[in-house]
Write a protein that holds these residues in place. Structure first.
Motif, PDB file in Angstrom:
ATOM      1  N   ASN A  36      32.966  -3.841   3.092  1.00  0.00           N
ATOM      2  CA  ASN A  36      34.089  -4.500   3.765  1.00  0.00           C
ATOM      3  C   ASN A  36      35.066  -3.478   4.339  1.00  0.00           C
ATOM      4  O   ASN A  36      35.613  -3.667   5.432  1.00  0.00           O
ATOM      5  N   TRP A  37      35.283  -2.347   3.580  1.00  0.00           N
ATOM      6  CA  TRP A  37      36.195  -1.309   4.076  1.00  0.00           C
ATOM      7  C   TRP A  37      35.618  -0.637   5.315  1.00  0.00           C
ATOM      8  O   TRP A  37      36.334  -0.383   6.283  1.00  0.00           O
ATOM      9  N   ILE A  38      34.315  -0.352   5.273  1.00  0.00           N
ATOM     10  CA  ILE A  38      33.674   0.254   6.441  1.00  0.00           C
ATOM     11  C   ILE A  38      33.745  -0.691   7.628  1.00  0.00           C
ATOM     12  O   ILE A  38      34.035  -0.290   8.764  1.00  0.00           O
ATOM     13  N   SER A  39      33.475  -1.946   7.368  1.00  0.00           N
ATOM     14  CA  SER A  39      33.515  -2.933   8.456  1.00  0.00           C
ATOM     15  C   SER A  39      34.918  -3.049   9.034  1.00  0.00           C
ATOM     16  O   SER A  39      35.104  -3.198  10.250  1.00  0.00           O
ATOM     17  N   GLY A  40      35.929  -2.952   8.139  1.00  0.00           N
ATOM     18  CA  GLY A  40      37.296  -3.027   8.615  1.00  0.00           C
ATOM     19  C   GLY A  40      37.729  -1.772   9.365  1.00  0.00           C
ATOM     20  O   GLY A  40      38.610  -1.826  10.224  1.00  0.00           O
ATOM     21  N   PHE A  41      37.119  -0.629   9.031  1.00  0.00           N
ATOM     22  CA  PHE A  41      37.485   0.616   9.701  1.00  0.00           C
ATOM     23  C   PHE A  41      36.914   0.685  11.101  1.00  0.00           C
ATOM     24  O   PHE A  41      37.582   1.108  12.041  1.00  0.00           O
ATOM     25  N   PHE A  42      35.642   0.312  11.245  1.00  0.00           N
ATOM     26  CA  PHE A  42      34.986   0.394  12.547  1.00  0.00           C
ATOM     27  C   PHE A  42      35.366  -0.809  13.399  1.00  0.00           C
ATOM     28  O   PHE A  42      34.560  -1.714  13.642  1.00  0.00           O
ATOM     29  N   THR A  43      36.625  -0.760  13.828  1.00  0.00           N
ATOM     30  CA  THR A  43      37.103  -1.775  14.758  1.00  0.00           C
ATOM     31  C   THR A  43      37.334  -1.117  16.108  1.00  0.00           C
ATOM     32  O   THR A  43      37.376   0.107  16.237  1.00  0.00           O
ATOM     33  N   TRP A  44      37.501  -1.943  17.119  1.00  0.00           N
ATOM     34  CA  TRP A  44      37.725  -1.398  18.452  1.00  0.00           C
ATOM     35  C   TRP A  44      39.026  -0.598  18.525  1.00  0.00           C
ATOM     36  O   TRP A  44      39.111   0.422  19.213  1.00  0.00           O
ATOM     37  N   ASN A  45      40.016  -1.048  17.770  1.00  0.00           N
ATOM     38  CA  ASN A  45      41.299  -0.352  17.774  1.00  0.00           C
ATOM     39  C   ASN A  45      41.165   1.053  17.170  1.00  0.00           C
ATOM     40  O   ASN A  45      41.630   2.049  17.738  1.00  0.00           O
ATOM     41  N   LEU A  80      38.363   2.754  16.781  1.00  0.00           N
ATOM     42  CA  LEU A  80      37.476   3.546  17.629  1.00  0.00           C
ATOM     43  C   LEU A  80      38.224   4.123  18.813  1.00  0.00           C
ATOM     44  O   LEU A  80      38.019   5.288  19.195  1.00  0.00           O
ATOM     45  N   PHE A  81      39.120   3.345  19.378  1.00  0.00           N
ATOM     46  CA  PHE A  81      39.926   3.851  20.501  1.00  0.00           C
ATOM     47  C   PHE A  81      40.840   4.988  20.040  1.00  0.00           C
ATOM     48  O   PHE A  81      41.021   5.980  20.761  1.00  0.00           O
ATOM     49  N   LYS A  82      41.413   4.880  18.826  1.00  0.00           N
ATOM     50  CA  LYS A  82      42.269   5.952  18.306  1.00  0.00           C
ATOM     51  C   LYS A  82      41.478   7.246  18.096  1.00  0.00           C
ATOM     52  O   LYS A  82      41.957   8.344  18.413  1.00  0.00           O
ATOM     53  N   VAL A  83      40.263   7.128  17.546  1.00  0.00           N
ATOM     54  CA  VAL A  83      39.436   8.315  17.315  1.00  0.00           C
ATOM     55  C   VAL A  83      39.078   8.988  18.640  1.00  0.00           C
ATOM     56  O   VAL A  83      39.153  10.228  18.769  1.00  0.00           O
ATOM     57  N   LEU A  84      38.683   8.189  19.614  1.00  0.00           N
ATOM     58  CA  LEU A  84      38.338   8.752  20.921  1.00  0.00           C
ATOM     59  C   LEU A  84      39.548   9.424  21.570  1.00  0.00           C
ATOM     60  O   LEU A  84      39.432  10.497  22.171  1.00  0.00           O
ATOM     61  N   THR A  85      40.716   8.800  21.425  1.00  0.00           N
ATOM     62  CA  THR A  85      41.939   9.391  21.983  1.00  0.00           C
ATOM     63  C   THR A  85      42.247  10.736  21.320  1.00  0.00           C
ATOM     64  O   THR A  85      42.611  11.707  21.985  1.00  0.00           O
TER      65      THR A  85
END
Length: 320
Positions: free
Chosen positions: A59-68, A70-75
């Protein structure tokens, strides 16, 4: 009466023996059942715990891999990439800077400063991104710095002196320096010390505090330097002839510079002769050749002029 009592006691003993045998036969089975039941219960509990923890992690992994997220990591990756590109362009610009406007030592100093600035900027950005408060870090660093300063005062002194050595520009790699009784060629300049190798190829580490607190002589700082050699002539010699002869000596040395012009002068009356000095300018790299050539030329012109170099003499007079 006694026989009846004995019979009762005997019967009671037989009954007790039968009960003991029955209990002995059934105890292993009872214990085995208890152990099996306890093990099964523990296994069920462990299985439930693993399932719950696995489910929580998923559940934690699923909650982490969100679009928001992912956008922060890419930024963050893009910004770090921009930092790296700017850092590389800055290093490239420093290396391409004209040598006549910036010596290699200053280029090295600027390259190190750019490197430290790049790493500090990246660390500060990542700390801010993951929510680490920099105020607490600076406070802890200040307390740690005070403690380290008291524990290592000599190292801190060398470190501060190293900043002055690096920024003053009084020496660079390849210079011939004299500090105290050490004469050597600079191999490396760091924040704590300066490493030189002597003319007999021995490595000497000079603490920066020693350089700051003592007289530093840099024989390579200027493009040319002057050499003065002393010689004596006999008191019977013609002083004007000796002066004219020694004035020819510098021109016989190929490494002596014409500008500034050489000079020759009298330097007093010694115990055994008249002292004279010959001064000539040369490039620092030609030190040994200039010194040897000039001594040879001085002896040659004096011999041609018939002027002898005196040795120490002692006149003894005996009175009767």
């Amino acid at each position: 009466m006694e026989e009846e009592v004995l019979e009762i006691v005997q019967e009671s003993a037989e009954v007790a023996a039968e009960l003991v045998d029955a209990v002995a036969e059934n105890v292993p089975a009872v214990v085995e059942d208890v152990v099996v039941n306890e093990f099964a219960s523990a296994a069920i509990d462990a299985e439930q715990t693993i399932v719950e923890q696995t489910s929580s992690f998923i559940n934690w992994i699923s909650g982490f891999f969100t679009w928001n997220n992912l956008f922060k990591v890419l930024t963050a990756l893009v910004i770090l990439l921009v930092f790296y590109i700017v850092y590389r362009l800055l290093l490239k610009g420093i290396k391409k800077f004209p040598g006549e406007k910036m010596n290699p030592h200053r280029k090295m100093l600027l390259s190190r400063a750019a490197k430290y600035l790049f790493f500090v900027a990246c660390v500060m950005y990542v700390c801010n991104l993951i929510g680490i408060k920099l105020d607490a870090i600076w406070g802890a660093a200040g307390i740690a710095g005070v403690a380290i300063g008291f524990a290592a005062q000599t190292s801190v002194s060398n470190l501060i002196s190293g900043l002055f050595v690096l920024t003053e520009g009084t020496l660079k790699v390849g210079d011939v320096i004299i500090v105290g009784d050490i004469t050597g060629i600079v191999d490396q300049i760091s924040l704590l010390s300066v490493q030189v190798h002597t003319y007999d190829n021995q490595m000497v580490r000079i603490p920066n505090s020693s350089i700051i607190n003592s007289n530093l002589i840099n024989n390579s700082y200027h493009s040319c330097r002057r050499m003065t050699l002393n010689v004596s002539i006999q008191y019977e010699a013609d002083m004007e002839k000796a002066l004219a002869a020694l004035q020819k000596a510098p021109s016989m040395c190929p490494t002596v510079l014409a500008d500034p012009a050489p000079a020759v002068w009298f330097d007093g009356f010694g115990d055994s002769g008249i002292n004279m000095t010959v001064a000539a300018w040369f490039k620092p790299a030609d030190f040994l050749q200039t010194k040897n050539d000039l001594y040879i030329a001085m002896k040659k012109v004096l011999d041609e002029a018939g002027i002898e170099i005196p040795f120490n003499q002692l006149d003894v007079a005996i009175k009767k």
